[in-house]
Design an enzyme around this catalytic site. Structure first.
Site, short mmCIF file in Angstrom:
data_model
loop_
_atom_site.label_atom_id
_atom_site.label_comp_id
_atom_site.label_asym_id
_atom_site.label_seq_id
_atom_site.Cartn_x
_atom_site.Cartn_y
_atom_site.Cartn_z
N ASP A 36 -29.14 10.65 -14.23
CA ASP A 36 -29.14 12.10 -14.44
C ASP A 36 -28.87 12.86 -13.14
O ASP A 36 -29.24 14.03 -13.01
CB ASP A 36 -30.46 12.56 -15.08
CG ASP A 36 -31.64 12.24 -14.19
OD1 ASP A 36 -31.46 11.48 -13.21
OD2 ASP A 36 -32.74 12.75 -14.47
N HIS A 241 -5.59 4.11 0.68
CA HIS A 241 -6.76 4.90 0.27
C HIS A 241 -8.05 4.19 0.65
O HIS A 241 -9.01 4.15 -0.12
CB HIS A 241 -6.71 5.19 -1.24
CG HIS A 241 -5.71 6.23 -1.59
ND1 HIS A 241 -5.33 6.51 -2.88
CD2 HIS A 241 -4.99 7.08 -0.82
CE1 HIS A 241 -4.42 7.48 -2.87
NE2 HIS A 241 -4.20 7.84 -1.63
N ASP A 258 -7.84 9.57 8.58
CA ASP A 258 -7.28 10.60 7.70
C ASP A 258 -8.48 11.35 7.14
O ASP A 258 -9.14 10.89 6.20
CB ASP A 258 -6.46 9.93 6.59
CG ASP A 258 -5.76 10.95 5.68
OD1 ASP A 258 -6.11 12.14 5.74
OD2 ASP A 258 -4.89 10.53 4.90
N ASP A 270 -5.70 18.63 5.84
CA ASP A 270 -5.43 17.21 5.55
C ASP A 270 -4.74 16.65 6.79
O ASP A 270 -3.55 16.90 6.99
CB ASP A 270 -4.53 17.12 4.30
CG ASP A 270 -4.26 15.69 3.88
OD1 ASP A 270 -4.81 14.76 4.49
OD2 ASP A 270 -3.47 15.51 2.92
N HIS A 349 4.90 5.45 0.94
CA HIS A 349 4.50 6.74 0.35
C HIS A 349 5.50 7.82 0.75
O HIS A 349 6.39 7.61 1.57
CB HIS A 349 3.07 7.12 0.75
CG HIS A 349 2.81 7.17 2.24
ND1 HIS A 349 3.12 8.25 3.01
CD2 HIS A 349 2.25 6.25 3.09
CE1 HIS A 349 2.75 8.03 4.27
NE2 HIS A 349 2.23 6.81 4.35
N HIS A 353 3.11 16.51 0.82
CA HIS A 353 2.77 17.13 -0.46
C HIS A 353 2.34 18.56 -0.19
O HIS A 353 1.95 18.90 0.93
CB HIS A 353 1.65 16.34 -1.16
CG HIS A 353 0.47 16.07 -0.25
ND1 HIS A 353 -0.53 16.99 -0.05
CD2 HIS A 353 0.14 15.00 0.52
CE1 HIS A 353 -1.42 16.49 0.79
NE2 HIS A 353 -1.04 15.29 1.18
N HIS A 360 -3.82 17.66 -2.82
CA HIS A 360 -2.47 17.45 -3.35
C HIS A 360 -2.24 18.65 -4.26
O HIS A 360 -2.56 18.62 -5.45
CB HIS A 360 -2.37 16.13 -4.12
CG HIS A 360 -2.53 14.93 -3.22
ND1 HIS A 360 -2.67 13.66 -3.68
CD2 HIS A 360 -2.56 14.83 -1.87
CE1 HIS A 360 -2.78 12.82 -2.65
NE2 HIS A 360 -2.72 13.51 -1.55
N GLU A 383 3.59 13.67 6.86
CA GLU A 383 2.73 12.52 7.16
C GLU A 383 3.43 11.17 7.05
O GLU A 383 3.04 10.32 6.25
CB GLU A 383 1.50 12.54 6.25
CG GLU A 383 1.79 12.73 4.76
CD GLU A 383 0.50 12.67 3.93
OE1 GLU A 383 -0.24 11.69 4.08
OE2 GLU A 383 0.26 13.61 3.16
N TYR A 387 3.27 0.59 8.16
CA TYR A 387 2.13 -0.30 7.91
C TYR A 387 2.61 -1.74 7.90
O TYR A 387 3.55 -2.08 7.17
CB TYR A 387 1.49 0.07 6.56
CG TYR A 387 1.23 1.56 6.42
CD1 TYR A 387 0.03 2.12 6.87
CD2 TYR A 387 2.21 2.41 5.91
CE1 TYR A 387 -0.19 3.49 6.78
CE2 TYR A 387 2.00 3.78 5.82
CZ TYR A 387 0.80 4.32 6.25
OH TYR A 387 0.59 5.67 6.18
N ARG A 411 -0.28 6.35 10.79
CA ARG A 411 0.19 7.55 10.08
C ARG A 411 -0.17 8.74 10.95
O ARG A 411 -1.23 8.73 11.61
CB ARG A 411 -0.47 7.66 8.70
CG ARG A 411 -0.08 8.89 7.92
CD ARG A 411 -0.44 8.81 6.42
NE ARG A 411 -1.87 8.78 6.14
CZ ARG A 411 -2.54 7.71 5.79
NH1 ARG A 411 -1.94 6.54 5.68
NH2 ARG A 411 -3.84 7.78 5.55
N GLU A 413 -0.33 12.90 10.50
CA GLU A 413 -0.24 13.91 9.43
C GLU A 413 -0.66 15.28 9.93
O GLU A 413 -1.74 15.43 10.48
CB GLU A 413 -1.16 13.50 8.26
CG GLU A 413 -1.21 14.54 7.14
CD GLU A 413 -2.02 14.09 5.94
OE1 GLU A 413 -2.95 13.27 6.11
OE2 GLU A 413 -1.72 14.56 4.83
N1 GLY Z 1 -5.57 12.51 2.57
C1 GLY Z 1 -4.75 12.33 1.46
C2 GLY Z 1 -3.33 12.44 1.79
O1 GLY Z 1 -2.99 12.40 2.95
O2 GLY Z 1 -2.51 12.65 0.96
MN MN Z 2 -1.81 14.21 2.85
MN MN Z 3 -4.30 12.79 4.54
#
Ligand code: GLY
Ligand code: MN
Ligand code: MN
Length: 441
Positions: A36, A241, A258, A270, A349, A353, A360, A383, A387, A411, A413
């Site tokens: 709960d 992720h 990230d 982000d 990727h 975005h 996103h 970004e 890898y 990465r 970003e």
């Molecule tokens: N942190 C999620 C992305 O970079 O899209």
């Molecule tokens: Mn991102």
């Molecule tokens: Mn990110």
């Protein structure tokens, strides 16, 4: 916080797009964590964008066809001391009118009863199916009742449409107030990245860095992390992720972070940075870092009015592929590798975005065949990454990757808004040059 007048202007703009449709925009509900216990409440971004009300289970109706009646109706949880003692105070129906500008407000349990009348005169319904399991059956039932009686009344809402083309187009263009909130989110997040970089040393756990950054978010008045923080040492960075964040940081590895904050009014940053745990890049790490950084800078330079998100992606991909070919990690021609997609084993990727109330964020990238043109007020992440992990397959016909490249995941970003004359990097305060990452910034 954004002035409540801004929400009223948004409703007016939304209603002018709806013409004679009724929009039904539900708030989020609490989500069970276990048993709960609930997760902290997170408002649905569409509902927040139009109302600024941060309570669960409410519903907003926008009814532009009611020329003289109530056009903005809120259904809310009524004030109830025995519940507020557990969950905190509510605005109730009076607050919905006096504070949030509703023309009229009702207790939420009146929704199914009153909706039939409110939809009288609507030519269509705008409602997002699949996201609101408590509200959806009620909406469908009332719509069906209207259709059932239309042979007698001669009228009923004939269409059910998603809010995307109307509302999400508005959300794609950030107002000056929104850009200001996103600058604050980016600035707090950049400070947290700097704290992490200065604190890092071999032997610390990824979780320690996560705690340090999230503490900074909270201390600076943010609501918390904008998404599950990724604090990934070495090969963990190749899990896109990764959120376990529970491994010790090793001498000689890179650390990919990230992580960014979400403000009290849900505006997000982000940001990703990658740097050496011990302050010194190995030759292989440095070579890859420079390729990714160059790709990111080239991609950011294309964030200009008139270009599109595909231009940004292609600018990054070309530099990444060129770098991989120069380092002997791929073979072939730039165009051949891009056409065959061989680079996707190392860059799987997209380059970015939309960013806003959702990390996103909403908004189309294409309209039919045509990519959406970048215009002032749009905000996107840039970004690129590369890898290398022995968990990732090598593309057919390409060189085997030597062990010394393995465990490198990089990465970089940033959050970039399109301006009239070019772009603004909202997250520019987070260091990323090789010199800054290897010596104190
Ligand atoms: N942190 C999620 C992305 O970079 O899209
Ligand atoms: Mn991102
Ligand atoms: Mn990110």
């Amino acid at each position: 916080m954004i002035d409540l007048k801004v929400f009223s202007k948004r409703r007016d703009r939304f209603m002018s797009q709806l013409v004679s449709r009724a929009a039904i925009i539900p708030a989020a509900s609490l989500v069970t964590h276990h048993a709960d216990c609930d997760f902290p409440f997170r408002q649905h971004s569409d509902f927040w964008y139009l109302t600024g009300l941060d309570e669960p289970d409410a519903i907003a109706l926008l009814l532009p066809y009611r020329k003289h009646g109530e056009r903005f109706v809120l259904f809310v949880n009524p004030k109830e001391p025995s519940e507020e003692v557990w969950q905190g105070s509510r605005w109730g129906t009076e607050g919905a009118i006096s504070r949030f500008g509703a023309d009229i407000a009702h207790p939420i349990d009146q929704f199914s009863k009153l909706l039939l009348d409110y939809l009288e005169g609507a030519e269509g319904i705008v409602f997002r199916v699949g996201q609101h399991p408590k509200v959806e059956p009620l909406v469908l039932q009332v719509w069906s009742e209207h259709l059932d009686k239309s042979p007698r009344t001669g009228a009923a809402p004939l269409s059910l449409e998603a809010p995307c083309p109307f509302l999400h187009k508005l959300r794609l263009y950030k107002e000056p107030e929104e850009l200001e909130r996103m600058r604050v989110a980016a600035s707090i997040s950049a400070e947290a990245h700097e704290l992490a970089r200065k604190a890092v040393r071999p032997g610390l756990n990824e979780r320690f860095i996560q705690g340090l950054m999230e503490q900074h978010f909270l201390e600076q008045g943010a609501r918390g992390p904008a998404y599950g923080s990724i604090v990934a040492g070495g090969d963990n960075a190749c899990v896109l992720h990764y959120t376990a964040n529970n491994a010790p940081l090793r001498d000689g590895d890179l650390l990919l972070i990230d992580a960014a904050c979400s403000m009290g009014d849900y505006y997000n940053a982000d940001i990703t940075r990658t740097f050496p745990v011990n302050g010194t890049f190995t030759a292989e790490q440095l070579a890859i870092y420079q390729v990714v950084l160059e790709a990111q800078q080239a991609a950011i330079a294309t964030v200009l009015p008139g270009n599109n998100a595909e231009d940004v992606h292609i600018a990054a991909v070309r530099i990444l592929v060129e770098g991989l070919l120069d380092l002997g990690l791929l073979k072939g021609s730039i165009d051949g590798v891009i056409e065959q997609g061989a680079y996707r084993h190392f860059y799987m990727h997209r380059t970015g975005h939309w960013l806003g109330l959702d990390v996103h964020d909403v908004g189309s990238y294409r309209l039919g065949e045509h990519p959406i043109t970048l215009e002032p007020g749009m905000v996107l992440t840039v970004e690129p990454g590369l890898y290398f992990s022995d968990r990732l397959p090598v593309p057919d016909g390409q060189p085997l990757i030597d062990e010394r490249w393995m465990g490198i995941g990089i990465r970089i970003e940033d959050d970039v808004s399109v301006s009239k004359s070019g772009y603004e990097v909202l997250s520019a305060a987070a260091c990323k040059s090789v010199e800054e990452l290897t010596f104190t910034c």
